[in-house]
Motif scaffolding. Structure first.
Motif, PDB file in Angstrom:
ATOM      1  N   TYR A 110       0.852  -1.244  -0.241  1.00  0.00           N
ATOM      2  CA  TYR A 110       0.108  -0.363   0.132  1.00  0.00           C
ATOM      3  C   TYR A 110       0.840   1.542   0.089  1.00  0.00           C
ATOM      4  CZ  TYR A 110      -4.013  -2.893   0.888  1.00  0.00           C
ATOM      5  OH  TYR A 110      -4.827  -3.566   0.758  1.00  0.00           O
ATOM      6  N   LEU A 111       2.366   0.894  -0.098  1.00  0.00           N
ATOM      7  CA  LEU A 111       2.832   2.190  -0.072  1.00  0.00           C
ATOM      8  C   LEU A 111       3.111   2.727  -1.728  1.00  0.00           C
ATOM      9  CD1 LEU A 111       5.274   4.478   1.765  1.00  0.00           C
ATOM     10  CD2 LEU A 111       6.657   2.812   1.195  1.00  0.00           C
ATOM     11  N   GLN A 112       2.743   3.555  -2.213  1.00  0.00           N
ATOM     12  CA  GLN A 112       2.431   4.243  -3.158  1.00  0.00           C
ATOM     13  C   GLN A 112       4.137   4.636  -3.780  1.00  0.00           C
ATOM     14  OE1 GLN A 112      -0.271   6.512  -4.902  1.00  0.00           O
ATOM     15  NE2 GLN A 112      -0.243   5.371  -7.108  1.00  0.00           N
ATOM     16  N   SER A 113       4.350   5.662  -2.760  1.00  0.00           N
ATOM     17  CA  SER A 113       5.427   6.827  -2.477  1.00  0.00           C
ATOM     18  C   SER A 113       5.424   7.291  -1.924  1.00  0.00           C
ATOM     19  CB  SER A 113       4.690   8.295  -4.357  1.00  0.00           C
ATOM     20  OG  SER A 113       4.237   8.926  -3.367  1.00  0.00           O
ATOM     21  N   SER A 114       6.945   7.607  -1.182  1.00  0.00           N
ATOM     22  CA  SER A 114       7.294   8.296   0.087  1.00  0.00           C
ATOM     23  C   SER A 114       8.846   8.942  -1.068  1.00  0.00           C
ATOM     24  CB  SER A 114       7.733   7.401   0.422  1.00  0.00           C
ATOM     25  OG  SER A 114       8.837   6.264   0.251  1.00  0.00           O
ATOM     26  N   PRO A 115       9.039  10.612   0.302  1.00  0.00           N
ATOM     27  CA  PRO A 115      10.437  10.701  -0.016  1.00  0.00           C
ATOM     28  C   PRO A 115      11.933   9.920   0.064  1.00  0.00           C
ATOM     29  CG  PRO A 115       9.444  12.366   1.655  1.00  0.00           C
ATOM     30  CD  PRO A 115       8.473  10.816   1.398  1.00  0.00           C
ATOM     31  N   VAL A 116      12.554  10.689  -0.653  1.00  0.00           N
ATOM     32  CA  VAL A 116      13.627  10.149  -0.584  1.00  0.00           C
ATOM     33  C   VAL A 116      14.653   9.249   0.690  1.00  0.00           C
ATOM     34  CG1 VAL A 116      16.045   9.485  -2.016  1.00  0.00           C
ATOM     35  CG2 VAL A 116      13.736   9.509  -3.279  1.00  0.00           C
ATOM     36  N   SER A 117      14.021  10.758   1.509  1.00  0.00           N
ATOM     37  CA  SER A 117      14.728  11.311   2.994  1.00  0.00           C
ATOM     38  C   SER A 117      14.255  10.312   3.267  1.00  0.00           C
ATOM     39  CB  SER A 117      15.061  12.747   2.708  1.00  0.00           C
ATOM     40  OG  SER A 117      14.122  12.997   3.036  1.00  0.00           O
ATOM     41  N   SER A 118      13.470   9.733   3.786  1.00  0.00           N
ATOM     42  CA  SER A 118      12.590   9.286   4.856  1.00  0.00           C
ATOM     43  C   SER A 118      13.152   7.871   4.829  1.00  0.00           C
ATOM     44  CB  SER A 118      11.453   8.852   4.470  1.00  0.00           C
ATOM     45  OG  SER A 118      11.227   7.897   3.288  1.00  0.00           O
ATOM     46  N   THR A 119      13.748   7.789   6.577  1.00  0.00           N
ATOM     47  CA  THR A 119      13.896   6.197   6.373  1.00  0.00           C
ATOM     48  C   THR A 119      13.554   5.141   6.701  1.00  0.00           C
ATOM     49  OG1 THR A 119      16.043   7.297   7.923  1.00  0.00           O
ATOM     50  CG2 THR A 119      15.666   5.272   8.777  1.00  0.00           C
ATOM     51  N   LYS A 120      13.468   3.957   6.014  1.00  0.00           N
ATOM     52  CA  LYS A 120      12.646   2.484   5.780  1.00  0.00           C
ATOM     53  C   LYS A 120      12.950   1.505   6.587  1.00  0.00           C
ATOM     54  CE  LYS A 120      10.327   4.837   1.439  1.00  0.00           C
ATOM     55  NZ  LYS A 120      11.572   5.497   1.245  1.00  0.00           N
ATOM     56  N   ARG A 121      12.312   1.112   7.067  1.00  0.00           N
ATOM     57  CA  ARG A 121      13.276  -0.619   7.506  1.00  0.00           C
ATOM     58  C   ARG A 121      12.143  -1.082   7.737  1.00  0.00           C
ATOM     59  NH1 ARG A 121      15.893   3.670  11.155  1.00  0.00           N
ATOM     60  NH2 ARG A 121      17.744   4.016  10.850  1.00  0.00           N
ATOM     61  N   THR A 122      12.329  -2.790   8.515  1.00  0.00           N
ATOM     62  CA  THR A 122      11.356  -3.623   7.940  1.00  0.00           C
ATOM     63  C   THR A 122      11.241  -3.078   9.503  1.00  0.00           C
ATOM     64  OG1 THR A 122      12.649  -4.637   6.245  1.00  0.00           O
ATOM     65  CG2 THR A 122      10.837  -6.376   7.747  1.00  0.00           C
ATOM     66  N   GLN A 123       9.825  -4.042  10.161  1.00  0.00           N
ATOM     67  CA  GLN A 123       9.039  -4.347  11.340  1.00  0.00           C
ATOM     68  C   GLN A 123       8.199  -5.773  10.961  1.00  0.00           C
ATOM     69  OE1 GLN A 123       8.492  -1.415  13.869  1.00  0.00           O
ATOM     70  NE2 GLN A 123       6.601  -2.573  14.660  1.00  0.00           N
ATOM     71  N   TRP A 124       8.670  -6.733  11.671  1.00  0.00           N
ATOM     72  CA  TRP A 124       8.457  -7.629  11.628  1.00  0.00           C
ATOM     73  C   TRP A 124       6.902  -8.533  11.928  1.00  0.00           C
ATOM     74  CZ3 TRP A 124      10.922 -10.187   7.434  1.00  0.00           C
ATOM     75  CH2 TRP A 124      11.633 -10.526   7.275  1.00  0.00           C
ATOM     76  N   LEU A 125       6.595  -7.398  12.590  1.00  0.00           N
ATOM     77  CA  LEU A 125       5.576  -7.808  13.491  1.00  0.00           C
ATOM     78  C   LEU A 125       4.921  -6.269  13.464  1.00  0.00           C
ATOM     79  CD1 LEU A 125       5.179 -11.185  15.554  1.00  0.00           C
ATOM     80  CD2 LEU A 125       4.007 -10.553  13.499  1.00  0.00           C
ATOM     81  N   LEU A 126       3.278  -6.263  13.818  1.00  0.00           N
ATOM     82  CA  LEU A 126       2.834  -4.942  14.099  1.00  0.00           C
ATOM     83  C   LEU A 126       2.926  -4.351  15.794  1.00  0.00           C
ATOM     84  CD1 LEU A 126       0.921  -2.246  13.721  1.00  0.00           C
ATOM     85  CD2 LEU A 126      -1.068  -3.842  13.932  1.00  0.00           C
ATOM     86  N   ASP A 127       2.637  -5.677  16.544  1.00  0.00           N
ATOM     87  CA  ASP A 127       2.880  -5.205  18.151  1.00  0.00           C
ATOM     88  C   ASP A 127       3.378  -6.943  18.423  1.00  0.00           C
ATOM     89  OD1 ASP A 127       2.710  -4.841  20.141  1.00  0.00           O
ATOM     90  OD2 ASP A 127       1.064  -3.551  20.376  1.00  0.00           O
ATOM     91  N   TRP A 128       4.812  -6.510  18.874  1.00  0.00           N
ATOM     92  CA  TRP A 128       5.238  -8.201  19.055  1.00  0.00           C
ATOM     93  C   TRP A 128       4.507  -8.865  20.581  1.00  0.00           C
ATOM     94  CZ3 TRP A 128       8.468 -11.284  16.763  1.00  0.00           C
ATOM     95  CH2 TRP A 128       9.164 -10.361  16.091  1.00  0.00           C
ATOM     96  N   ARG A 129       3.436  -7.763  21.264  1.00  0.00           N
ATOM     97  CA  ARG A 129       2.044  -8.623  22.398  1.00  0.00           C
ATOM     98  C   ARG A 129       1.870  -9.152  21.647  1.00  0.00           C
ATOM     99  NH1 ARG A 129       0.277  -2.903  25.353  1.00  0.00           N
ATOM    100  NH2 ARG A 129       0.826  -2.264  23.142  1.00  0.00           N
ATOM    101  N   PHE A 130       1.342  -8.662  20.106  1.00  0.00           N
ATOM    102  CA  PHE A 130      -0.065  -9.216  19.833  1.00  0.00           C
ATOM    103  C   PHE A 130       0.554 -10.644  18.389  1.00  0.00           C
ATOM    104  CE2 PHE A 130      -1.945  -6.311  22.299  1.00  0.00           C
ATOM    105  CZ  PHE A 130      -2.868  -6.669  23.161  1.00  0.00           C
ATOM    106  N   PRO A 131       1.699 -11.163  18.706  1.00  0.00           N
ATOM    107  CA  PRO A 131       2.235 -11.659  17.393  1.00  0.00           C
ATOM    108  C   PRO A 131       0.941 -12.793  16.913  1.00  0.00           C
ATOM    109  CG  PRO A 131       2.416 -13.996  19.149  1.00  0.00           C
ATOM    110  CD  PRO A 131       1.896 -12.383  20.104  1.00  0.00           C
ATOM    111  N   PHE A 132       0.101 -13.343  17.026  1.00  0.00           N
ATOM    112  CA  PHE A 132      -1.183 -13.594  15.698  1.00  0.00           C
ATOM    113  C   PHE A 132      -1.966 -13.323  16.164  1.00  0.00           C
ATOM    114  CE2 PHE A 132      -5.404 -15.765  16.467  1.00  0.00           C
ATOM    115  CZ  PHE A 132      -5.014 -16.615  15.350  1.00  0.00           C
ATOM    116  N   THR A 133      -2.179 -12.218  16.324  1.00  0.00           N
ATOM    117  CA  THR A 133      -3.534 -10.976  15.897  1.00  0.00           C
ATOM    118  C   THR A 133      -2.753 -10.502  14.060  1.00  0.00           C
ATOM    119  OG1 THR A 133      -4.183 -10.976  17.682  1.00  0.00           O
ATOM    120  CG2 THR A 133      -4.770  -9.300  16.022  1.00  0.00           C
TER     121      THR A 133
END
Length: 564
Positions: A355-378
Motif C-alpha cells: 500500500y506504500l505508493q510513494s514516499s520521500p527519498v530522504s525518509s528512513t525505511k526499515r522492516t518491522q516484522w510484526l505490528l505489535d510483538w505483544r499480539f503475534p497471533f493477531t
C-alpha cells in the motif's frame, strides 16, 4: 493453408472422438442391459423353482398320508380289491409318465414364463410318481403274500423283468453312442434330424432307466420277502426317496443361484441394500438437521439476544476520554483510491509494503516484522507482518494506495488522545503513531455475553489514541454516526467507538438466512456521540457454493472469535 488443414484435422479428430465415445456408451449400455435382464430372469427363475419345490413338498406330504391310510386299509380286504387298486395305481403311473417334461429342470432352463407356468405342475408330477411307485411296490408285495404265490417263482419273474429292462437300457445307450459317432456335430445341433433322433433316444433312455430302477426295487423287495415269507410290515412312505424326487428341482435352484452369483448386479445388490437405509437416514439428517439448528437459532436464541441490554464497551472496560470527531451530516464516505499523509518529525508510519505508493527519498525505511510483538497471533492473522517502518527528520508527504486490488479504497481515521476505537485488524493496512511511545493496543474477552457467543466475537481489540489508522475497504469505507440506532451487516463492520451502545438485531427474514444469503444477526449501534466504521462491499466469507468455501467460512469464524 496451414490454418485450413489444422481446422480440418481438429474437426475430424473431434468427431472421431465423439464416434468412439458413442461406441463405448452404446456397448456399455448394451452390457448393462444384458446384465440386468440376466439378473431379472435368474431371480424370477429361482423364485419360481422355490415356489414349485415348496408346493410340491406340501403336496407330497398330503399324498403320503393319504396313501398310507389307503394301503394299510387294504391289508384286511380281499385280493380282488388289492388287484383293483394296483391296476388303478399303474394306470395313474402310466398317465403321469406320459406327461413327463424331461428338459424343464435341466440346463438351459426354459424362459421364465414357461417355467412359472409348468414348474409347479412338473414338481407335483414327480412327487405323485414317487408316491404311487412306492404304493405299487407295496401292493405287489402284499398281493403276492396274500395269493400264496411261489416266492421263488415270483422272484425269478421279477429278476427277468429287471434283466429285460436293463438290456433295453443298454441297447438304448448303444444306439445313442452309435448315433453320436455317426453324427458328432449334427447330433448336438438343434433342428437337425440327428438331434431329434438323439432327443427321442434320450427320452426313451430316461423311461427305461426308471423302469429298470422300479424293477430292481421290486426284485429287491421280493427277495427280502423270500427270506421272510410273513406279511409285509405296515406301509410307510420312504421320506428320503420322496425328497429325492425333487432332487432335479433342488439342483436347478443351486445351478441358478450359482449363475446369479456371478452377475455383478446381484453381487452389489445385497451390500447396497444393507447400507441403503443408513445412507438414506444420513442424507435425511443432513437435509433436516441444518434447518432445525438454524430454526432454533432464529426463532429461539436470536430473539433472546435481541432483548438483552446493549453492551457499552467504555463502561464494561472502564474507559474514559474524549470521543471521536463526528463526521459531517451527509458526508460519511471517508475513503478514496489513494490518500496523502503528512508524516511529522518524531512520528513513525507502519505500513504494508503493497500500500506504500510513494514516499520521500530522504525518509528512513526499515522492516518491522510484526505490528505489535505483544499480539503475534493477531498480527499474523491480520496480515500485518513484514511491515515497512517510515521515519523522517522533516515533514514528509506519503501517498497510500491499494496497488494490488482495484476495488479496494483507503481511508484515514484519526484517533485523538484519550479516544478509543474497537477495531478488527483485518481491515488495517497501516498506522501513524509517535515514535517514542509504545502502540496503545489492548485485548478484552467477553465470554459471559450472549451477544458475543451468538456472533462468535468473543474478543474485542481496542486501539487508543493518539494514533492514525490507515484502513482499507472494498468499494469504499464509511464512518457514520450511531444516532438513535443504526443496523448493519456484521460482515461489513470494521469498528466502532467505545462510547457506542453495541447490540445485535435478528435479521428480518428467515429464508435468506436459511439459504446462507444473510447472517443470523446484524450489528446495532446506538449513541448520539458514537460512530461506527464499515466497508461498503464486504468480500470475506461471501462465496457460498464454491470449492473451499467451507474452509474459508471456518477460518473467518476462528478469526472472528479472536476479534480479527
Amino acid at each position: 493453408m496451414r490454418q485450413l488443414l489444422t481446422a480440418i484435422l481438429r474437426f475430424l479428430l473431434r468427431h472421431l472422438l465423439q464416434f468412439a465415445l458413442f461406441i463405448v456408451i452404446l456397448l456399455a449400455g448394451r452390457l448393462l442391459l444384458a446384465e440386468w435382464r440376466a439378473y431379472s430372469a435368474g431371480s424370477e427363475a429361482i423364485a419360481a423353482l422355490r415356489q414349485a419345490s415348496d408346493s410340491a413338498g406340501s403336496h407330497g406330504a398330503g399324498l403320503a398320508d393319504a396313501a398310507t391310510a389307503r394301503v394299510n386299509a387294504l391289508q384286511k380286504t380281499s385280493q380282488t380289491a388289492i388287484a383293483a387298486r394296483l391296476a388303478q395305481v399303474q394306470a395313474q403311473l402310466t398317465a403321469l409318465h406320459a406327461r413327463q417334461q424331461a428338459s424343464l429342470f435341466t440346463l438351459p432352463l426354459p424362459d421364465t414364463h414357461t417355467l412359472a407356468l409348468h414348474a409347479q405342475e412338473e414338481a407335483a408330477r414327480r412327487v405323485e410318481i414317487e408316491v404311487l411307485a412306492q404304493e405299487a411296490r407295496y401292493l405287489t408285495a402284499l398281493q403276492a403274500a396274500i395269493s400264496g404265490e411261489d416266492a421263488r417263482h415270483t422272484l425269478a419273474r421279477m429278476h427277468a423283468e429287471h434283466v429285460r429292462a436293463y438290456a433295453a437300457l443298454q441297447n438304448n445307450l448303444r444306439q445313442r453312442r452309435e448315433l453320436e459317432a455317426q453324427h458328432p456335430l449334427a447330433a448336438h445341433l438343434p433342428g437337425s434330424d440327428a438331434y431329434a433322433q438323439l432327443s427321442r433316444l434320450e427320452a426313451e433312455g430316461q423311461r427305461w432307466r426308471e423302469i429298470n430302477l422300479q424293477a430292481y426295487r421290486a426284485w429287491a423287495a421280493q427277495r427280502a420277502r423270500t427270506n421272510n415269507a410273513a406279511r409285509p410290515a405296515p406301509f410307510a412312505i420312504d421320506g428320503a426317496a420322496l425328497a429325492g424326487a425333487l432332487a432335479p428341482v433342488q439342483a436347478a435352484i443351486a445351478t441358478s443361484e450359482a449363475q446369479l452369483a456371478r452377475n455383478w448386479i446381484a453381487r452389489w445388490r445385497a451390500p447396497v441394500m444393507d447400507v441403503a437405509p443408513t445412507a438414506a437416514l444420513l442424507v435425511l439428517s443432513a437435509m433436516l438437521l441444518p434447518v432445525a439448528i438454524k430454526a432454533c437459532f432464529y426463532f429461539l436464541l436470536a430473539p433472546v439476544a435481541s432483548r438483552l441490554k446493549p453492551l457499552s464497551i467504555a463502561h464494561e472496560l472502564q474507559l474514559s476520554g474524549s470521543a471521536l470527531p463526528l463526521p459531517p451530516l451527509g458526508k460519511s464516505r471517508i475513503s478514496a483510491v489513494s490518500q496523502a499523509l503528512l508524516l511529522q518529525p518524531g512520528q513513525q508510519m507502519l505500513i504494508h509494503p503493497a500500500y506504500l505508493q510513494s514516499s520521500p527519498v530522504s525518509s528512513t525505511k526499515r522492516t518491522q516484522w510484526l505490528l505489535d510483538w505483544r499480539f503475534p497471533f493477531t498480527s499474523l492473522a491480520a496480515g500485518m507482518v513484514a511491515l515497512t517502518r517510515l521515519e523522517s527528520s522533516e515533514p514528509a508527504s506519503v501517498t497510500i494506495s491499494a496497488s494490488d486490488d482495484p476495488l479496494l479504497e483507503v481511508a484515514v481515521v484519526h484517533l485523538p488522545a484519550g479516544s478509543a476505537l474497537v477495531f478488527q485488524p483485518r481491515g488495517l493496512v497501516g498506522l501513524v503513531c509517535d515514535a517514542d511511545q509504545p502502540l496503545a493496543i489492548s485485548s478484552h474477552w467477553r465470554l459471559g455475553s450472549l451477544h458475543a457467543w451468538l456472533t462468535l466475537q468473543l474478543r474485542f481489540i481496542v486501539f487508543r489514541g493518539p494514533v492514525t489508522l490507515i484502513v482499507r475497504g472494498c468499494r469504499g469505507v464509511r464512518l457514520e454516526r450511531a444516532g438513535q440506532g443504526r443496523s448493519i451487516s456484521q460482515s461489513a463492520t470494521l469498528g466502532f467507538s467505545t462510547d457506542v451502545l453495541y447490540s445485535t438485531l435478528r435479521s428480518e427474514t428467515f429464508i435468506p438466512y436459511l439459504r446462507g444469503r444473510q447472517a443470523l444477526l446484524n450489528d446495532r449501534f446506538d449513541g448520539d456521540n458514537g460512530v461506527y466504521l464499515y466497508e461498503e462491499t464486504p468480500r470475506h466469507g461471501k462465496q457460498p457454493g464454491k470449492v473451499g468455501s467451507w474452509f474459508e467460512g471456518f477460518t473467518d469464524a476462528i478469526l472472528k472469535v479472536f476479534g480479527i
